[in-house]
Design a protein around this motif. Sequence first.
Motif, PDB file in Angstrom:
ATOM      1  N   ILE A  24       9.351  -1.738  -2.495  1.00  0.00           N
ATOM      2  CA  ILE A  24       8.939  -2.081  -3.863  1.00  0.00           C
ATOM      3  C   ILE A  24       9.226  -0.883  -4.754  1.00  0.00           C
ATOM      4  N   LEU A  25      10.244  -1.015  -5.602  1.00  0.00           N
ATOM      5  CA  LEU A  25      10.601   0.039  -6.562  1.00  0.00           C
ATOM      6  C   LEU A  25       9.743  -0.107  -7.826  1.00  0.00           C
ATOM      7  N   VAL A  40       0.842  -1.205   0.000  1.00  0.00           N
ATOM      8  CA  VAL A  40       0.000   0.000   0.000  1.00  0.00           C
ATOM      9  C   VAL A  40       0.875   1.252   0.000  1.00  0.00           C
ATOM     10  N   ARG A  41       1.869   1.271   0.882  1.00  0.00           N
ATOM     11  CA  ARG A  41       2.738   2.441   1.015  1.00  0.00           C
ATOM     12  C   ARG A  41       3.485   2.758  -0.273  1.00  0.00           C
ATOM     13  N   ASP A  42       4.156   1.769  -0.844  1.00  0.00           N
ATOM     14  CA  ASP A  42       5.049   2.044  -1.974  1.00  0.00           C
ATOM     15  C   ASP A  42       4.292   2.304  -3.265  1.00  0.00           C
ATOM     16  N   ILE A  43       3.146   1.670  -3.444  1.00  0.00           N
ATOM     17  CA  ILE A  43       2.373   1.936  -4.657  1.00  0.00           C
ATOM     18  C   ILE A  43       1.810   3.355  -4.618  1.00  0.00           C
ATOM     19  N   LEU A  44       1.291   3.756  -3.475  1.00  0.00           N
ATOM     20  CA  LEU A  44       0.745   5.110  -3.371  1.00  0.00           C
ATOM     21  C   LEU A  44       1.848   6.161  -3.450  1.00  0.00           C
ATOM     22  N   TYR A  45       2.953   5.939  -2.745  1.00  0.00           N
ATOM     23  CA  TYR A  45       4.023   6.931  -2.738  1.00  0.00           C
ATOM     24  C   TYR A  45       4.709   6.987  -4.097  1.00  0.00           C
ATOM     25  N   GLY A  46       4.856   5.830  -4.744  1.00  0.00           N
ATOM     26  CA  GLY A  46       5.430   5.819  -6.080  1.00  0.00           C
ATOM     27  C   GLY A  46       4.602   6.628  -7.054  1.00  0.00           C
ATOM     28  N   ARG A  47       3.281   6.555  -6.901  1.00  0.00           N
ATOM     29  CA  ARG A  47       2.399   7.333  -7.770  1.00  0.00           C
ATOM     30  C   ARG A  47       2.596   8.830  -7.542  1.00  0.00           C
ATOM     31  N   GLU A  48       2.762   9.229  -6.276  1.00  0.00           N
ATOM     32  CA  GLU A  48       2.985  10.644  -5.981  1.00  0.00           C
ATOM     33  C   GLU A  48       4.280  11.134  -6.625  1.00  0.00           C
ATOM     34  N   VAL A  93      14.020   9.822  -7.267  1.00  0.00           N
ATOM     35  CA  VAL A  93      12.910   8.902  -7.016  1.00  0.00           C
ATOM     36  C   VAL A  93      13.379   7.714  -6.186  1.00  0.00           C
ATOM     37  N   VAL A  94      14.535   7.144  -6.559  1.00  0.00           N
ATOM     38  CA  VAL A  94      15.092   6.023  -5.800  1.00  0.00           C
ATOM     39  C   VAL A  94      15.364   6.451  -4.360  1.00  0.00           C
ATOM     40  N   PHE A  95      15.979   7.620  -4.184  1.00  0.00           N
ATOM     41  CA  PHE A  95      16.292   8.109  -2.843  1.00  0.00           C
ATOM     42  C   PHE A  95      15.022   8.286  -2.013  1.00  0.00           C
ATOM     43  N   HIS A  96      14.018   8.930  -2.574  1.00  0.00           N
ATOM     44  CA  HIS A  96      12.792   9.200  -1.825  1.00  0.00           C
ATOM     45  C   HIS A  96      12.078   7.916  -1.423  1.00  0.00           C
ATOM     46  N   LEU A  97      12.036   6.932  -2.307  1.00  0.00           N
ATOM     47  CA  LEU A  97      11.378   5.669  -1.969  1.00  0.00           C
ATOM     48  C   LEU A  97      12.128   4.938  -0.855  1.00  0.00           C
ATOM     49  N   LEU A  98      13.462   4.937  -0.913  1.00  0.00           N
ATOM     50  CA  LEU A  98      14.242   4.290   0.145  1.00  0.00           C
ATOM     51  C   LEU A  98      14.099   5.031   1.467  1.00  0.00           C
ATOM     52  N   ARG A  99      14.133   6.350   1.416  1.00  0.00           N
ATOM     53  CA  ARG A  99      13.980   7.126   2.652  1.00  0.00           C
ATOM     54  C   ARG A  99      12.593   6.944   3.243  1.00  0.00           C
ATOM     55  N   ASN A 100      11.574   6.962   2.407  1.00  0.00           N
ATOM     56  CA  ASN A 100      10.204   6.790   2.882  1.00  0.00           C
ATOM     57  C   ASN A 100       9.999   5.421   3.517  1.00  0.00           C
ATOM     58  N   GLY A 122      18.891  -6.906  13.807  1.00  0.00           N
ATOM     59  CA  GLY A 122      19.527  -6.503  12.560  1.00  0.00           C
ATOM     60  C   GLY A 122      18.511  -6.082  11.524  1.00  0.00           C
ATOM     61  N   ARG A 123      19.017  -5.563  10.423  1.00  0.00           N
ATOM     62  CA  ARG A 123      18.153  -5.148   9.313  1.00  0.00           C
ATOM     63  C   ARG A 123      18.244  -6.179   8.202  1.00  0.00           C
ATOM     64  N   TYR A 124      17.090  -6.622   7.731  1.00  0.00           N
ATOM     65  CA  TYR A 124      17.008  -7.574   6.629  1.00  0.00           C
ATOM     66  C   TYR A 124      16.132  -6.928   5.558  1.00  0.00           C
ATOM     67  N   ILE A 125      16.796  -6.226   4.658  1.00  0.00           N
ATOM     68  CA  ILE A 125      16.116  -5.378   3.686  1.00  0.00           C
ATOM     69  C   ILE A 125      15.881  -6.160   2.401  1.00  0.00           C
ATOM     70  N   GLY A 126      14.660  -6.152   1.926  1.00  0.00           N
ATOM     71  CA  GLY A 126      14.318  -6.783   0.657  1.00  0.00           C
ATOM     72  C   GLY A 126      13.890  -5.741  -0.351  1.00  0.00           C
ATOM     73  N   ILE A 127      14.573  -5.694  -1.486  1.00  0.00           N
ATOM     74  CA  ILE A 127      14.250  -4.712  -2.530  1.00  0.00           C
ATOM     75  C   ILE A 127      13.729  -5.464  -3.756  1.00  0.00           C
ATOM     76  N   THR A 128      12.525  -5.129  -4.185  1.00  0.00           N
ATOM     77  CA  THR A 128      11.907  -5.831  -5.296  1.00  0.00           C
ATOM     78  C   THR A 128      11.216  -4.837  -6.225  1.00  0.00           C
ATOM     79  N   GLU A 129      10.515  -5.350  -7.214  1.00  0.00           N
ATOM     80  CA  GLU A 129       9.729  -4.524  -8.144  1.00  0.00           C
ATOM     81  C   GLU A 129       8.560  -5.355  -8.645  1.00  0.00           C
ATOM     82  N   PRO A 130       7.485  -4.710  -9.130  1.00  0.00           N
ATOM     83  CA  PRO A 130       6.247  -5.440  -9.433  1.00  0.00           C
ATOM     84  C   PRO A 130       6.407  -6.588 -10.420  1.00  0.00           C
ATOM     85  N   GLY A 131       7.320  -6.460 -11.390  1.00  0.00           N
ATOM     86  CA  GLY A 131       7.448  -7.504 -12.399  1.00  0.00           C
ATOM     87  C   GLY A 131       8.064  -8.783 -11.881  1.00  0.00           C
ATOM     88  N   ILE A 132       8.867  -8.701 -10.809  1.00  0.00           N
ATOM     89  CA  ILE A 132       9.607  -9.871 -10.336  1.00  0.00           C
ATOM     90  C   ILE A 132       9.062 -10.418  -9.026  1.00  0.00           C
TER      91      ILE A 132
END
Length: 453
Positions: free
Chosen positions: A233-234, A106-114, A130-137, A208-218
């Motif tokens: 979700i980028l 919900v967060r990344d789809i809405l924020y990505g649209r903004e 855009v990459v920076f803002h999504l990671l910071r958000n 610890g931090r376990y960060i997962g970075i993905t995108e809608p196609g994968i």
Amino acid sequence: MANTIASCTFSPLGAMSLLSKSEVAHLLDTSQGGLYKLFRNCCLAVLNCGSQIDDCKTLLEEYKDFDIRIVEQERGIKLELSNAPAEAFVDGEIIQGIREHLATVVRDILYGRELIHQFDLNHIGDLTDVVFHLLRNAGVLKADQEPNLVVCWGGHSISRKEYDYSKEVGYQLGLRNMDVCTGCGPGAMKGPMKGATIGRAKQRTGTGRYIGITEPGIIAAESPNPIVNQLVILPDIEKRLEAFIRCTHGIIIFPGGAGTMEEILYLLGILLHPSNAEQPIPIVLTGPASAAEYFAQVDGFIHHSLGEEAQSRYQIVIDDPAAVAKIMTAGALDVRNYRKQHGDAYNFNWMLHIEPEFQQPFNPTHENMNGLNLYKEQPVYQLAANLRRVFSGIVAGNVKEEGIRAIEQHGLFEIQGDKSIMEPLDQLLKSFILHNRMKLPGAAYNPCYRILD
């Protein structure tokens, strides 16, 4: 028939339980260009955690009756699921980690649209913003965090020995208080995270931090594994890859298939640009003794296509997890010193120069795949960019819905180029097929490409 839960209603977590009426309308917009299809498909992929399905088209067909709706209430919203995968529930209750990941969707789809409306996506500087803002958000970028984030790449379809080895490397990282970032899926993406949790537990240094970075196609092929505690979700694969290398302090590459080669070529292509010659990013290709032949083939392909300069940017370490972790911790210190000396941020590598070829989304149509410049009469970083697109197209044809449908309608992608590149490329891809690196074990693989003489 898929095992499903007929109905479930719950509140998303945190700020995502409070949405404006316009945000709700955008998420439920089923018109052309609306967000509902993207929202539904990403939620289904998150709910499909632990499944043996690794292509989006099959997932969507198996759960064609799945639906997600938003129920507006006085004190926030609720998500209403219908016919959701049963693996996402325990005793009728949705698993907490999956609930967190749904809030991320919900967060990344809405924020990505903004962000699409705030920035000019044809301007290179704006793409990095855009990459920076999504990671910071998403809370990934922490101003007070010492450089300790290791990106781990590798295949979702790997052998048990390779998985156990990736877990041992993660354990050694955890003992040294390193955080782990992966593509968030199973296999070589899950192993390092699982190992690191044990290492950190022994040191009593927190989760610890376990960060997962993905995108809608994968995301359907690599549903977020349950250890991921920060999911991002980028919008597309190019921004996902840029996010990896902007925020990392070292990169470990385990055995993998076409997706892993796409990542390697993206990384090397950027580092081969003259502007990045001094960038101290430690890179290690590693696996158990049984993976020595795999890395010899990968190294040979890089030698034939990109040359010795590309080979000089990484080390190959076989069957020595502790040595890999030591290289990462020493390398992170070098990164810290370099960025401090040059006044760059520890948490986001602003100094890294990235050419448009690596940032603009590549659409792997049959025409675009056939028209790639795969000849050596060009700067080596541009050749790396085009080779990266070859593997991006193969990934699309293997697991992404649009790519699979394009192959069904128009036949195989046709790839042509310099013979000195095409022959080792053909051998490498045949090896991936032979060792089940294109699909999960047990699934038949039908190539989506043809290499022309």
